[in-house]
Design a protein around this motif. Structure first.
Motif, PDB file in Angstrom:
ATOM      1  N   SER A 222      29.280  29.302  34.912  1.00  0.00           N
ATOM      2  CA  SER A 222      28.494  30.502  34.618  1.00  0.00           C
ATOM      3  C   SER A 222      29.108  31.710  35.316  1.00  0.00           C
ATOM      4  N   THR A 223      28.500  32.855  35.115  1.00  0.00           N
ATOM      5  CA  THR A 223      28.952  34.064  35.815  1.00  0.00           C
ATOM      6  C   THR A 223      28.933  33.853  37.315  1.00  0.00           C
ATOM      7  N   GLU A 224      27.859  33.236  37.800  1.00  0.00           N
ATOM      8  CA  GLU A 224      27.735  32.994  39.242  1.00  0.00           C
ATOM      9  C   GLU A 224      28.858  32.102  39.750  1.00  0.00           C
ATOM     10  N   GLY A 227      32.202  33.655  39.882  1.00  0.00           N
ATOM     11  CA  GLY A 227      32.286  34.539  41.032  1.00  0.00           C
ATOM     12  C   GLY A 227      32.720  33.844  42.301  1.00  0.00           C
ATOM     13  N   ASP A 245      30.428  29.278  29.881  1.00  0.00           N
ATOM     14  CA  ASP A 245      29.882  30.503  29.298  1.00  0.00           C
ATOM     15  C   ASP A 245      31.073  31.364  28.888  1.00  0.00           C
ATOM     16  N   GLU A 247      31.401  34.206  27.209  1.00  0.00           N
ATOM     17  CA  GLU A 247      31.317  35.643  27.459  1.00  0.00           C
ATOM     18  C   GLU A 247      31.583  35.940  28.930  1.00  0.00           C
ATOM     19  N   ALA A 248      31.072  35.098  29.808  1.00  0.00           N
ATOM     20  CA  ALA A 248      31.290  35.299  31.242  1.00  0.00           C
ATOM     21  C   ALA A 248      32.776  35.173  31.581  1.00  0.00           C
ATOM     22  N   THR A 251      34.626  38.301  30.256  1.00  0.00           N
ATOM     23  CA  THR A 251      34.341  39.458  31.108  1.00  0.00           C
ATOM     24  C   THR A 251      35.107  39.365  32.421  1.00  0.00           C
ATOM     25  N   ALA A 252      35.143  38.173  33.015  1.00  0.00           N
ATOM     26  CA  ALA A 252      35.870  37.987  34.268  1.00  0.00           C
ATOM     27  C   ALA A 252      37.360  38.265  34.084  1.00  0.00           C
TER      28      ALA A 252
END
Length: 321
Positions: A222-224, A227, A245, A247-248, A251-252
């Motif tokens: 996930s985005t988290e 990160g 994910d 999209e995540a 974006t990253a």
């Protein structure tokens, strides 16, 4: 005695449809592409066995359409997320898959994606084909090194272990995370050290996903969690698209929070998130994990063997339930 009915949903390597059609009622030859859902529902009626692929959804509706004659679903794949296994089990239907025979092919591809994303192979290839190359550039397509770096494998099954073995030639440090930790002797054999998932993501220069799709692994990256990874890290997915994910990840990559990604599978195949298509340092493949002639032929043979064994009342070589 009337011959039983089978349905082969697609023309497949290693599946001798003509021979099967002599022994069973098999209807028209299978199509070259995915069988439309309505045709699948119509042709499955009265079938005792189905030989299908990941693109074929075998759910309660399909099993109800088949009726009580259905005894086996033989999947041309390792994963069976296209099959309602619990529902099949309740109905007394055997579900089978094709493990082992595609391990090396998929591990090879995982490492190919790792190298391609690390060294911007796809970006550079497109650049050359577009006629944009005007000569050697000391700043052009700078990648990240692979030799001596840390490889994190999420899902240390047979394919994950295959990726670990391939990393030896690059002198990589191997970390892994799985539902169950391996015995010390197996860890030593792969020179692999166990980490919890967050620690693995934080320490690894390359993360390769090899997990099955389950409720626990859906949306795992996930985005988290992205990160937690290094900005210079590369993510490789040879598991299932829904584990990530998309999209995540896109974006990253666009924001420089992840160096690269090598993806062979996608959340809504064959659709790919549009942001991924334009993301830098993204290597995108059309689900090629097992795509060698030898592996696909072996998968077809195994799927056929499983089908015939279940129909004959014998134990299949690769049962799931």
């Amino acid at each position: 005695m009337e011959r039983r009915t089978i349905l082969v949903t697609r023309r497949l390597p290693g599946v001798p449809w003509e021979d099967l059609a002599k022994r069973f009622r098999a209807g028209d030859p299978p199509p070259a592409g995915t069988m439309p859902r309505e045709e699948f529902l119509a042709r499955v009626r009265g079938a005792s066995g189905i030989l299908c692929t990941l693109a074929d959804r075998v759910d309660a509706e399909l099993m109800e359409a088949a009726g009580p004659s259905l005894v086996v679903v033989s999947n041309f794949a390792v994963g069976v997320n296209n099959v309602d296994v619990a529902g099949a089990t309740r109905r007394g239907i055997r579900v089978c898959n094709t493990p082992d025979v595609l391990t090396d092919a998929t591990a090879d591809l995982g490492f190919a994606l790792l190298l391609s994303a690390a060294r911007k192979v796809s970006d550079a290839d497109r650049f050359v084909r577009a006629g944009s190359w005007t000569g050697w550039d000391p700043w052009g397509f700078l990648g990240v090194p692979v030799a001596g770096k840390t490889l994190g494998i999420v899902g240390m099954g047979k394919i994950g272990a295959g990726v670990a073995r391939r990393s030896r030639g690059f002198s990589m440090k191997v970390l892994y995370h799985s539902r169950r930790r391996m015995p010390p002797s197996e860890e030593a054999g792969l020179a692999a050290s166990y980490r919890d998932l967050d620690a693995l993501l934080a320490e690894s220069d390359f993360v390769v996903l090899c997990v099955p799709l389950t409720p626990e692994t859906r949306g795992l990256i996930s985005t988290e969690r992205l990160g937690r990874m290094k900005r210079t890290a590369v993510l490789v997915n040879i598991a299932r698209g829904e584990v990530v994910d998309e999209e995540a990840v896109a974006t990253a990559l666009a924001e420089g929070r992840l160096f690269g990604a090598g993806l062979d599978v996608f959340e809504k195949e064959p659709r790919i998130h549009p942001k991924l298509l334009s993301a830098p340092s993204a290597v995108l493949l059309p689900h090629l994990g097992s795509a060698t002639g030898e592996a696909r032929e072996a998968m077809g043979r195994r799927a056929t063997e499983n089908l015939l064994a279940a129909l004959d009342g014998r134990e299949p070589a690769s049962p799931v339930n």
